[in-house]
Design a protein around this motif. Structure first.
Motif, PDB file in Angstrom:
ATOM      1  N   PRO A  12       0.835  -1.211   0.000  1.00  0.00           N
ATOM      2  CA  PRO A  12       0.000   0.000   0.000  1.00  0.00           C
ATOM      3  C   PRO A  12       0.867   1.257   0.000  1.00  0.00           C
ATOM      4  CG  PRO A  12       0.106  -0.887   2.217  1.00  0.00           C
ATOM      5  CD  PRO A  12       0.858  -1.850   1.333  1.00  0.00           C
ATOM      6  N   TYR A  14       0.720   5.509   0.173  1.00  0.00           N
ATOM      7  CA  TYR A  14       0.015   6.775   0.290  1.00  0.00           C
ATOM      8  C   TYR A  14       1.058   7.882   0.372  1.00  0.00           C
ATOM      9  CZ  TYR A  14      -2.913  10.458   2.266  1.00  0.00           C
ATOM     10  OH  TYR A  14      -3.555  11.643   2.497  1.00  0.00           O
ATOM     11  N   GLU A  16       3.985   8.239  -1.155  1.00  0.00           N
ATOM     12  CA  GLU A  16       5.286   7.612  -0.889  1.00  0.00           C
ATOM     13  C   GLU A  16       6.306   7.926  -1.984  1.00  0.00           C
ATOM     14  OE1 GLU A  16       5.975   6.423   1.882  1.00  0.00           O
ATOM     15  OE2 GLU A  16       4.272   5.378   2.777  1.00  0.00           O
ATOM     16  N   ASP A  51      -3.082   4.528  -2.755  1.00  0.00           N
ATOM     17  CA  ASP A  51      -4.255   4.824  -1.934  1.00  0.00           C
ATOM     18  C   ASP A  51      -4.624   6.307  -2.036  1.00  0.00           C
ATOM     19  OD1 ASP A  51      -6.285   4.666  -0.122  1.00  0.00           O
ATOM     20  OD2 ASP A  51      -4.992   4.580   1.652  1.00  0.00           O
ATOM     21  N   ASN A  80      -8.577   8.139  -1.233  1.00  0.00           N
ATOM     22  CA  ASN A  80      -7.838   7.627  -0.079  1.00  0.00           C
ATOM     23  C   ASN A  80      -8.782   6.817   0.816  1.00  0.00           C
ATOM     24  OD1 ASN A  80      -6.849   8.547   3.034  1.00  0.00           O
ATOM     25  ND2 ASN A  80      -5.354   7.614   1.707  1.00  0.00           N
ATOM     26  N   HIS A  83      -5.050   2.706   5.118  1.00  0.00           N
ATOM     27  CA  HIS A  83      -4.114   1.594   4.970  1.00  0.00           C
ATOM     28  C   HIS A  83      -4.795   0.222   4.861  1.00  0.00           C
ATOM     29  CE1 HIS A  83      -1.324  -1.282   7.140  1.00  0.00           C
ATOM     30  NE2 HIS A  83      -0.702  -1.046   6.017  1.00  0.00           N
ATOM     31  N   ASP A 105       4.561  -2.791   4.044  1.00  0.00           N
ATOM     32  CA  ASP A 105       4.468  -1.337   3.886  1.00  0.00           C
ATOM     33  C   ASP A 105       5.481  -0.857   2.851  1.00  0.00           C
ATOM     34  OD1 ASP A 105       2.546  -1.352   5.772  1.00  0.00           O
ATOM     35  OD2 ASP A 105       3.760  -0.441   7.368  1.00  0.00           O
ATOM     36  N   ALA A 106       5.194   0.321   2.302  1.00  0.00           N
ATOM     37  CA  ALA A 106       6.054   0.842   1.242  1.00  0.00           C
ATOM     38  C   ALA A 106       7.328   1.482   1.781  1.00  0.00           C
ATOM     39  CB  ALA A 106       5.274   1.871   0.431  1.00  0.00           C
ATOM     40  N   ASP A 107       7.397   1.715   3.088  1.00  0.00           N
ATOM     41  CA  ASP A 107       8.479   2.562   3.611  1.00  0.00           C
ATOM     42  C   ASP A 107       9.738   1.804   4.013  1.00  0.00           C
ATOM     43  OD1 ASP A 107       7.543   1.296   5.826  1.00  0.00           O
ATOM     44  OD2 ASP A 107       6.793   3.083   6.834  1.00  0.00           O
ATOM     45  N   GLN A 109      10.228  -0.264   6.310  1.00  0.00           N
ATOM     46  CA  GLN A 109      10.425  -0.509   7.747  1.00  0.00           C
ATOM     47  C   GLN A 109      10.465  -2.009   8.005  1.00  0.00           C
ATOM     48  OE1 GLN A 109       7.352   2.360   9.533  1.00  0.00           O
ATOM     49  NE2 GLN A 109       9.053   2.380  10.957  1.00  0.00           N
ATOM     50  N   LYS A 143       6.478   5.896  20.691  1.00  0.00           N
ATOM     51  CA  LYS A 143       5.823   4.958  19.761  1.00  0.00           C
ATOM     52  C   LYS A 143       5.908   3.531  20.302  1.00  0.00           C
ATOM     53  CE  LYS A 143       4.404   3.759  15.410  1.00  0.00           C
ATOM     54  NZ  LYS A 143       3.544   4.359  14.443  1.00  0.00           N
ATOM     55  N   ARG A 207      12.692  -4.279  12.915  1.00  0.00           N
ATOM     56  CA  ARG A 207      12.012  -3.211  12.196  1.00  0.00           C
ATOM     57  C   ARG A 207      12.950  -2.025  12.051  1.00  0.00           C
ATOM     58  NH1 ARG A 207       6.662  -1.999  10.437  1.00  0.00           N
ATOM     59  NH2 ARG A 207       5.989   0.092  10.970  1.00  0.00           N
ATOM     60  N   ARG A 210      11.938   4.294   8.895  1.00  0.00           N
ATOM     61  CA  ARG A 210      11.377   4.621   7.593  1.00  0.00           C
ATOM     62  C   ARG A 210      12.509   5.078   6.665  1.00  0.00           C
ATOM     63  NH1 ARG A 210       7.223   6.796   4.704  1.00  0.00           N
ATOM     64  NH2 ARG A 210       5.350   5.916   5.588  1.00  0.00           N
ATOM     65  N   SER A 215       5.861   9.471   8.521  1.00  0.00           N
ATOM     66  CA  SER A 215       4.781   8.554   8.876  1.00  0.00           C
ATOM     67  C   SER A 215       3.423   9.126   8.474  1.00  0.00           C
ATOM     68  CB  SER A 215       4.797   8.280  10.371  1.00  0.00           C
ATOM     69  OG  SER A 215       3.682   7.509  10.720  1.00  0.00           O
ATOM     70  N   LYS A 216       2.594   8.244   7.933  1.00  0.00           N
ATOM     71  CA  LYS A 216       1.223   8.634   7.596  1.00  0.00           C
ATOM     72  C   LYS A 216       0.284   8.229   8.713  1.00  0.00           C
ATOM     73  CE  LYS A 216       3.215   9.421   3.640  1.00  0.00           C
ATOM     74  NZ  LYS A 216       4.666   9.266   3.521  1.00  0.00           N
ATOM     75  N   TYR A 217       0.863   7.793   9.827  1.00  0.00           N
ATOM     76  CA  TYR A 217       0.074   7.395  10.981  1.00  0.00           C
ATOM     77  C   TYR A 217       0.354   8.280  12.182  1.00  0.00           C
ATOM     78  CZ  TYR A 217      -2.635   3.363   9.731  1.00  0.00           C
ATOM     79  OH  TYR A 217      -3.596   2.548   9.207  1.00  0.00           O
TER      80      TYR A 217
END
Ligand code: UDP
Ligand code: MG
Length: 326
Positions: A12, A14, A16, A51, A80, A83, A105-107, A109, A143, A207, A210, A215-217
């Motif tokens: 996914p 968004y 990116e 997305d 959109n 996720h 994820d695309a990042d 991580q 986090k 992990r 990024r 972060s999109k979160y």
């Protein structure tokens, strides 16, 4: 195994644009290695799900697809959808095309090198392979602690999730088909997949940070996600209301008896503050309980409407020419 099976990756994306080319490069290298080791079929694909990005994510995906149509595919969502919906859109689109599917994820991580192990576990007969974080060193303290509290709280609240597992997982075609039977609108995939069952196992990975972009979160979305997870998978909050109501009733009977005795004994006060306090307390509790009930009613409302969870505007995919393999 006789013949290597087809692996589809669902990624996914968004906004990116900063990281997408690097992700594509790393996945491409991984695929070349896996294909030459005969672990996966050359018909395997990497599917990027856009997305509803507002940056150039989709044009990068288009470029990747036109440069290497036999490796990169793209799905463009009309808006959109978040996720979880983007991942589901990808999974439901590829479920007839692949033998196994990994969501990532695309990042970057999630560790790309874990894919080898996941695929091997699949050949050992596992239908689901959960990627589990072994270290959270790169996350900020905030986090890390909020995420760990989230898993513990989920467990206490009665939702069965795999500890420290996000959405990096391999699923077999069979599992994807079963997943398509889950019609809920409030998606929480990491709670849904364990409900499907079948033989499964975990693989551990570190992990990373990024690779690029941000972060999109944000915290707001993370909290909403946690609330969704709990209210989608557990009716414990409703049971707690009942318990709370019961305790309050017993307490109020005791208070009533006490007040009565106090009155008879003749040592009553003017009682203004205690009255005001109880009005506030009861009022607050009632509102809180109503709020929880409202959560569920909101969900029933969303489920009843049965709206499509995503709308695919375009699906770019070349199935490849089977003659090429020989
Ligand atoms: N993502 C998405 N739609 C959204 C938000 C995020 O598809 O509305 C994707 C995003 O591109 C990334 C993945 O979901 O591939 C996880 O997001 P992110 O890395 O920002 O979350 P974090 O790892 O910080 O929790
Ligand atoms: Mg991330």
């Amino acid at each position: 195994m006789d013949k290597p099976e087809i692996l589809y990756m669902v990624v996914p994306c968004y906004n990116e644009q900063e990281v997408l080319r690097e992700t594509a490069e790393q996945l491409k290298n991984k695929y070349s290695a896996l294909i030459s080791q005969k672990l996966i079929s050359p018909e395997s694909r990497i599917v990027f799900v856009n997305d509803g990005s507002s940056d150039s994510t989709w044009s990068i995906i288009r470029e990747l697809h036109s440069a290497e149509p036999n490796l990169f595919s793209g799905i463009d969502l009309a808006h959109n959808s978040g996720h979880q919906n983007a991942v589901l859109a990808g999974l439901m689109t590829v479920k007839e095309l692949c033998d196994m599917c990994i969501t990532m994820d695309a990042d970057l991580q999630d560790d790309v090198n874990t894919i080898d192990e996941m695929v091997k576990k699949y050949y050992e007969g596992n239908q689901v392979v959960y990627g589990v974080r072994s270290a959270r060193d790169t996350d900020t303290f905030f986090k890390k602690s909020t995420a760990e509290a989230f898993y513990k709280f989920m467990k206490v609240m009665g939702a069965d999730v795999v500890y420290n597992h996000a959405d990096f997982r391999l699923m077999s075609r069979r599992v994807l088909q079963e997943l398509s039977g889950f019609k809920e609108v409030n998606l929480f995939l990491r709670g849904m997949v364990p409900l499907i069952g079948f033989q499964n196992c975990k693989v551990y990975y570190e992990r990373h940070e990024r690779a690029a972009g941000e972060s999109k979160y944000p915290l707001r979305k993370m909290l909403a996600f946690a609330v969704n997870g709990i209210t989608s998978f557990s009716t414990k909050p409703l049971k707690l209301i009942t318990a709370l109501g019961f305790i309050m009733s017993v307490a109020s009977i005791l208070a009533f008896i006490w007040a009565f005795i106090a009155k008879i004994g003749g040592f009553t006060e003017h009682g203004w503050s205690s009255t005001i306090c109880s009005i506030w307390l009861i009022g607050g509790l009632q509102l809180f309980c109503l709020g929880i009930i409202g959560e569920y009613i909101g969900k029933i409302y969303a489920e009843v409407k049965q709206r499509p969870r995503y709308i695919i505007a375009e699906f770019l995919n070349d199935n490849g020419n089977k003659n090429d393999e020989k």
